[in-house]
Write an enzyme that holds these catalytic residues in place. Structure first.
Site, PDB file in Angstrom:
ATOM      1  N   ASP A  50       0.839  -1.207   0.000  1.00 40.73           N
ATOM      2  CA  ASP A  50       0.000   0.000   0.000  1.00 40.73           C
ATOM      3  C   ASP A  50       0.874   1.256   0.000  1.00 40.73           C
ATOM      4  O   ASP A  50       0.369   2.377  -0.139  1.00 40.73           O
ATOM      5  CB  ASP A  50      -1.015  -0.009   1.155  1.00 40.73           C
ATOM      6  CG  ASP A  50      -0.355  -0.089   2.519  1.00 40.73           C
ATOM      7  OD1 ASP A  50       0.879  -0.269   2.596  1.00 40.73           O
ATOM      8  OD2 ASP A  50      -1.085   0.037   3.524  1.00 40.73           O
ATOM      9  N   SER A  51       2.207   1.070   0.083  1.00 41.57           N
ATOM     10  CA  SER A  51       3.140   2.184  -0.142  1.00 41.57           C
ATOM     11  C   SER A  51       2.926   2.780  -1.536  1.00 41.57           C
ATOM     12  O   SER A  51       3.364   3.899  -1.800  1.00 41.57           O
ATOM     13  CB  SER A  51       4.590   1.707   0.016  1.00 41.57           C
ATOM     14  OG  SER A  51       4.817   0.534  -0.733  1.00 41.57           O
ATOM     15  N   ASP A  89      -1.240  -6.039  -0.563  1.00 42.31           N
ATOM     16  CA  ASP A  89      -1.574  -5.441   0.735  1.00 42.31           C
ATOM     17  C   ASP A  89      -3.057  -5.143   0.843  1.00 42.31           C
ATOM     18  O   ASP A  89      -3.675  -4.663  -0.115  1.00 42.31           O
ATOM     19  CB  ASP A  89      -0.838  -4.092   0.858  1.00 42.31           C
ATOM     20  CG  ASP A  89       0.231  -4.108   1.935  1.00 42.31           C
ATOM     21  OD1 ASP A  89       0.198  -4.991   2.812  1.00 42.31           O
ATOM     22  OD2 ASP A  89       1.109  -3.216   1.879  1.00 42.31           O
ATOM     23  N   GLU A 121      -1.653  -5.371   8.367  1.00 40.77           N
ATOM     24  CA  GLU A 121      -0.869  -4.880   9.508  1.00 40.77           C
ATOM     25  C   GLU A 121      -1.586  -5.168  10.820  1.00 40.77           C
ATOM     26  O   GLU A 121      -2.814  -5.026  10.904  1.00 40.77           O
ATOM     27  CB  GLU A 121      -0.647  -3.366   9.362  1.00 40.77           C
ATOM     28  CG  GLU A 121       0.238  -3.019   8.181  1.00 40.77           C
ATOM     29  CD  GLU A 121       0.488  -1.517   8.026  1.00 40.77           C
ATOM     30  OE1 GLU A 121       0.212  -0.748   8.965  1.00 40.77           O
ATOM     31  OE2 GLU A 121       0.978  -1.133   6.948  1.00 40.77           O
ATOM     32  N   GLU A 188       8.888  -4.557  10.516  1.00 42.18           N
ATOM     33  CA  GLU A 188       9.378  -3.264   9.990  1.00 42.18           C
ATOM     34  C   GLU A 188       9.848  -2.353  11.126  1.00 42.18           C
ATOM     35  O   GLU A 188       9.243  -2.316  12.215  1.00 42.18           O
ATOM     36  CB  GLU A 188       8.249  -2.564   9.202  1.00 42.18           C
ATOM     37  CG  GLU A 188       8.684  -1.193   8.659  1.00 42.18           C
ATOM     38  CD  GLU A 188       7.749  -0.585   7.625  1.00 42.18           C
ATOM     39  OE1 GLU A 188       6.782  -1.244   7.215  1.00 42.18           O
ATOM     40  OE2 GLU A 188       8.016   0.567   7.236  1.00 42.18           O
TER      41      GLU A 188
HETATM   42  O1  KIV Z   1       3.514  -1.179   1.677  1.00 44.21           O
HETATM   43  C1  KIV Z   1       4.682  -1.607   1.691  1.00 44.21           C
HETATM   44  O2  KIV Z   1       5.495  -1.300   0.821  1.00 44.21           O
HETATM   45  C2  KIV Z   1       5.065  -2.495   2.787  1.00 44.21           C
HETATM   46  C3  KIV Z   1       6.499  -2.889   2.877  1.00 44.21           C
HETATM   47  C4  KIV Z   1       7.295  -1.741   3.307  1.00 44.21           C
HETATM   48  C5  KIV Z   1       6.693  -4.071   3.746  1.00 44.21           C
HETATM   49  O3  KIV Z   1       4.255  -2.855   3.580  1.00 44.21           O
END
Ligand code: KIV
Length: 278
Positions: A50-51, A89, A121, A188
């Site tokens: 979700d980044s 995600d 998460e 993380e």
């Molecule tokens: O959303 C993301 O990129 C992540 C990674 C940093 C593990 O959750």
């Protein structure tokens, strides 16, 4: 990777789980078709994180991600890869309310993208959601330590595992995620020896980001890793290339050649006589 009649078969979650304590698991995020094509040969697992909301859509936090956004990028990454295990995600707001909401969102992600697993998460407080998704036959990757979806309620990006109380909470979270049936666990932004202790403690592979080299695998955000990130680059990132420099140099040369009319050159234009392909 298994192979039948020359067709590569994707690395599955069982193969990832079996790598506990073995050769480190290589993971990167990917959000687009071309990056998935380029990375597929080199990694074991691609995470459609979700980044993407921050990296590609310019949001301030990952809270800008939606289920539709994750599914669109998940589909692109599945089209661009044939070998890597693909995990998508679950965005904030798609799973926290109830196990039923989490299962419905996970089912939508898997049905529409064809990905191998979902990631969410949370530790103790999300164990019910993880168990319900796993019971619906959808593999889950957990994510504890620094949780970007909680960055606003946490008052910023804070490294975890710096107090005895917090270490105890992290151990409870790791145990809860494992007991709920997750096949792997992202750790993380967590103090190195705490991440290493969790890795020794649980029987599923840990994937570190800003954690420890003793984790069972590592992950980085692809744009950080290739030097494309234009804002702040976190301390835990190693830039293996300078694509910011490559792109701005190419753009500067293009701009100069457009302005002095040396682009397009004779090899880039069509004549009336010959039949040419564009
Ligand atoms: O959303 C993301 O990129 C992540 C990674 C940093 C593990 O959750």
């Amino acid at each position: 990777m298994a192979e039948t009649s020359g067709q590569p078969i994707r690395i599955g979650v069982d193969a990832i789980r079996d790598r506990k304590g073995g050769t480190p698991i290589v993971c990167l995020t990917a959000y687009t078709y071309p990056f998935a094509r380029l990375l597929d040969d080199h990694v074991d697992l691609l995470l459609v994180g979700d980044s993407v909301a921050m990296v590609l859509h310019g949001h301030a936090t990952t809270l800008g991600a939606s289920l539709d956004m994750m599914i669109a990028h998940g589909k692109a990454v599945m089209r661009g890869s044939s070998r890597a295990c693909v995990v998508v995600d679950m965005p904030a707001g798609s799973y926290e309310d109830s196990a039923a909401q989490a299962v419905a969102s996970a089912r939508r992600i898997v049905a529409e993208t064809g990905c191998q697993a979902v990631k969410l998460e949370g530790g103790v407080e999300m164990a019910g959601q993880i168990a319900a998704i796993v019971a619906a036959d959808i593999p889950v990757m957990g994510h504890i330590g620094l949780q970007p979806q909680s960055v606003e309620s946490d008052g910023g990006y804070r490294i975890k595992g710096r107090t005895e109380e917090n270490v105890a909470a992290l151990l409870r979270d790791a145990d809860a995620v494992e007991r709920a049936g997750a096949f792997s666990l992202v750790i993380e932004g967590t103090v190195e020896n705490v991440a290493a202790d969790i890795t020794r403690r649980i029987s599923i592979p840990t994937i570190g980001i800003g954690a420890s080299r003793d984790c069972d695998g590592q992950i980085l955000v692809i744009d950080d890793m290739v030097g494309l990130t234009v804002d702040r680059v976190p301390k835990f990132v190693k830039e293996y290339a300078d694509l910011r420099g490559v792109i701005s140099h190419a753009a500067a040369r293009y701009a100069a050649e457009v302005r002095d009319r040396t682009f397009p050159g004779p090899e880039h234009v069509f004549s009336a006589k010959k039949k040419e392909q564009p």
